[in-house]
Scaffold this motif. Sequence first.
Motif, PDB file in Angstrom:
ATOM      1  N   ALA A  89       0.844  -1.196   0.000  1.00 33.75           N
ATOM      2  CA  ALA A  89       0.000   0.000   0.000  1.00 33.75           C
ATOM      3  C   ALA A  89       0.884   1.252   0.000  1.00 33.75           C
ATOM      4  CB  ALA A  89      -0.911  -0.003   1.220  1.00 33.75           C
ATOM      5  N   PRO A  90       0.434   2.344  -0.614  1.00 38.24           N
ATOM      6  CA  PRO A  90       1.288   3.538  -0.743  1.00 38.24           C
ATOM      7  C   PRO A  90       1.833   4.051   0.585  1.00 38.24           C
ATOM      8  CG  PRO A  90      -0.686   3.762  -2.088  1.00 38.24           C
ATOM      9  CD  PRO A  90      -0.871   2.530  -1.283  1.00 38.24           C
ATOM     10  N   THR A  91       0.990   4.126   1.601  1.00 38.51           N
ATOM     11  CA  THR A  91       1.459   4.627   2.893  1.00 38.51           C
ATOM     12  C   THR A  91       2.420   3.637   3.552  1.00 38.51           C
ATOM     13  OG1 THR A  91      -0.637   5.809   3.162  1.00 38.51           O
ATOM     14  CG2 THR A  91       0.716   5.536   5.129  1.00 38.51           C
ATOM     15  N   VAL A  92       2.197   2.343   3.323  1.00 39.14           N
ATOM     16  CA  VAL A  92       3.079   1.321   3.890  1.00 39.14           C
ATOM     17  C   VAL A  92       4.475   1.413   3.274  1.00 39.14           C
ATOM     18  CG1 VAL A  92       3.481  -1.169   4.096  1.00 39.14           C
ATOM     19  CG2 VAL A  92       1.188  -0.229   4.450  1.00 39.14           C
ATOM     20  N   SER A  93       4.555   1.540   1.957  1.00 35.22           N
ATOM     21  CA  SER A  93       5.873   1.659   1.315  1.00 35.22           C
ATOM     22  C   SER A  93       6.570   2.945   1.742  1.00 35.22           C
ATOM     23  CB  SER A  93       5.721   1.609  -0.210  1.00 35.22           C
ATOM     24  OG  SER A  93       4.914   2.669  -0.700  1.00 35.22           O
ATOM     25  N   ALA A  94       5.792   4.024   1.942  1.00 39.00           N
ATOM     26  CA  ALA A  94       6.383   5.274   2.421  1.00 39.00           C
ATOM     27  C   ALA A  94       6.925   5.101   3.840  1.00 39.00           C
ATOM     28  CB  ALA A  94       5.344   6.393   2.384  1.00 39.00           C
ATOM     29  N   PHE A  95       6.175   4.382   4.682  1.00 38.33           N
ATOM     30  CA  PHE A  95       6.632   4.128   6.051  1.00 38.33           C
ATOM     31  C   PHE A  95       7.969   3.390   6.068  1.00 38.33           C
ATOM     32  CE2 PHE A  95       6.982   0.724   9.217  1.00 38.33           C
ATOM     33  CZ  PHE A  95       7.148   1.477  10.373  1.00 38.33           C
ATOM     34  N   TYR A  96       8.069   2.320   5.301  1.00 39.97           N
ATOM     35  CA  TYR A  96       9.300   1.530   5.326  1.00 39.97           C
ATOM     36  C   TYR A  96      10.458   2.290   4.692  1.00 39.97           C
ATOM     37  CZ  TYR A  96       7.135  -2.625   7.241  1.00 39.97           C
ATOM     38  OH  TYR A  96       6.516  -3.517   8.084  1.00 39.97           O
ATOM     39  N   ARG A  97      10.173   3.126   3.719  1.00 39.83           N
ATOM     40  CA  ARG A  97      11.246   3.967   3.165  1.00 39.83           C
ATOM     41  C   ARG A  97      11.856   4.836   4.264  1.00 39.83           C
ATOM     42  NH1 ARG A  97      11.212   8.163  -1.935  1.00 39.83           N
ATOM     43  NH2 ARG A  97      13.101   9.266  -1.365  1.00 39.83           N
ATOM     44  N   MET A  98      11.006   5.496   5.053  1.00 40.88           N
ATOM     45  CA  MET A  98      11.498   6.364   6.117  1.00 40.88           C
ATOM     46  C   MET A  98      12.092   5.571   7.274  1.00 40.88           C
ATOM     47  SD  MET A  98      11.096   9.567   5.315  1.00 40.88           S
ATOM     48  CE  MET A  98      11.678   9.022   3.706  1.00 40.88           C
ATOM     49  N   PHE A  99      11.468   4.452   7.630  1.00 45.88           N
ATOM     50  CA  PHE A  99      11.940   3.651   8.757  1.00 45.88           C
ATOM     51  C   PHE A  99      13.302   3.030   8.458  1.00 45.88           C
ATOM     52  CE2 PHE A  99      12.054  -0.434  11.079  1.00 45.88           C
ATOM     53  CZ  PHE A  99      12.023   0.059  12.375  1.00 45.88           C
ATOM     54  N   PHE A 100      13.412   2.362   7.313  1.00 44.70           N
ATOM     55  CA  PHE A 100      14.694   1.756   6.940  1.00 44.70           C
ATOM     56  C   PHE A 100      15.746   2.829   6.679  1.00 44.70           C
ATOM     57  CE2 PHE A 100      12.320  -2.156   5.146  1.00 44.70           C
ATOM     58  CZ  PHE A 100      12.347  -2.760   6.387  1.00 44.70           C
ATOM     59  N   GLY A 101      15.377   3.857   5.915  1.00 41.91           N
ATOM     60  CA  GLY A 101      16.334   4.900   5.561  1.00 41.91           C
ATOM     61  C   GLY A 101      16.813   5.685   6.765  1.00 41.91           C
ATOM     62  N   GLY A 102      15.885   6.046   7.668  1.00 43.18           N
ATOM     63  CA  GLY A 102      16.274   6.781   8.855  1.00 43.18           C
ATOM     64  C   GLY A 102      17.186   5.977   9.765  1.00 43.18           C
ATOM     65  N   GLY A 103      16.865   4.696   9.942  1.00 40.19           N
ATOM     66  CA  GLY A 103      17.719   3.840  10.756  1.00 40.19           C
ATOM     67  C   GLY A 103      19.108   3.681  10.167  1.00 40.19           C
ATOM     68  N   MET A 104      19.181   3.501   8.839  1.00 38.97           N
ATOM     69  CA  MET A 104      20.488   3.364   8.181  1.00 38.97           C
ATOM     70  C   MET A 104      21.307   4.648   8.299  1.00 38.97           C
ATOM     71  SD  MET A 104      19.368   1.405   4.661  1.00 38.97           S
ATOM     72  CE  MET A 104      18.487  -0.159   4.683  1.00 38.97           C
TER      73      MET A 104
END
Length: 307
Positions: A45-60
């Motif tokens: 889902a669009p919001t789900v992919s946006a969430f993981y982009r920020m979650f993974f990217g921010g953590g990295m």
Amino acid sequence: MTESSVATPAGVVREVSMRDAIVQMAIGAALISSTSLFVVYAQAAPTVSAFYRMFFGGGMLLAWVAMSGGWRPMTWRDLTLAVLPAIGLAADLIQWHRSILWVGPGVATLLTNFQVFLMALVGLTFYRERPARWFVPGVMLAMIGLWLLVGAHWSVFDAQHRLGVWLGLGSGLAYTVYLLSFRHALKTYPHLSPAQFLGLMSLLCALLLWVCGLGEGDSFVLHGVRSWSALLALGFFGQVLGWLLMVRAMPRLPASLVGLLLLLQPALAFVLDVILLGRPTGAGDWIGFVLALAGILFGAWRPRRSA
């Protein structure tokens, strides 16, 4: 030792440094242009992919800052300053990811880049920054190009496609809020490095997206290697590697060249959309796309002395 023998090596070093910066900037822009494809490949889902982009990217990003020795203790003021950019970026991604799925990665990325004109209008209204002489012709070219891309086919688009066009433009508005507030935070309180502040803001943005996703009834459970790999790549290439390459290259390049290289993002996204996803594209679409790109370039153009 003669003057020319001293000047030549320095000139060679500057030329090599410029060439390296151009390569870094181009690679960074190319990597970010691929993020819209990962949104499609993730099958989330669009919001789900946006969430993981920020979650993974921010953590990295935060892990990279810690390992590189640049970590600084974060304060409540850092968190407060990150709120508005996080809201702006969350609103941008919610709209942009839907636009990607509904109108295609190429057109969606182009529509978001119309924020160039909004940034110029904000500069004129609030900071008394005089727009470049090519600003008005740039707006006209971009509007003609946009009409050829979407306006000429408006009557044959379904309701979802039309909404995707408006969401693409809306994402440009939200992205403008993100850019201005992010810049303001770093200028008024430069406590954290840009990378660490971006990592903090990304995780805060992920929290907002998670709340929005729950409100939409989305499931955040990922199934299959394809979804995991696409979303990890989305976070790494879009939020970490591409950004780091570009932010290192920008200070070493003229602003006009930076603007030109940044156009690789919508250009490559459109070409990849056509090649990899089979977007039907006629001569009018290509002409409209080129005109829109040219208009965005003129809208972002600034003389060297004001760069």
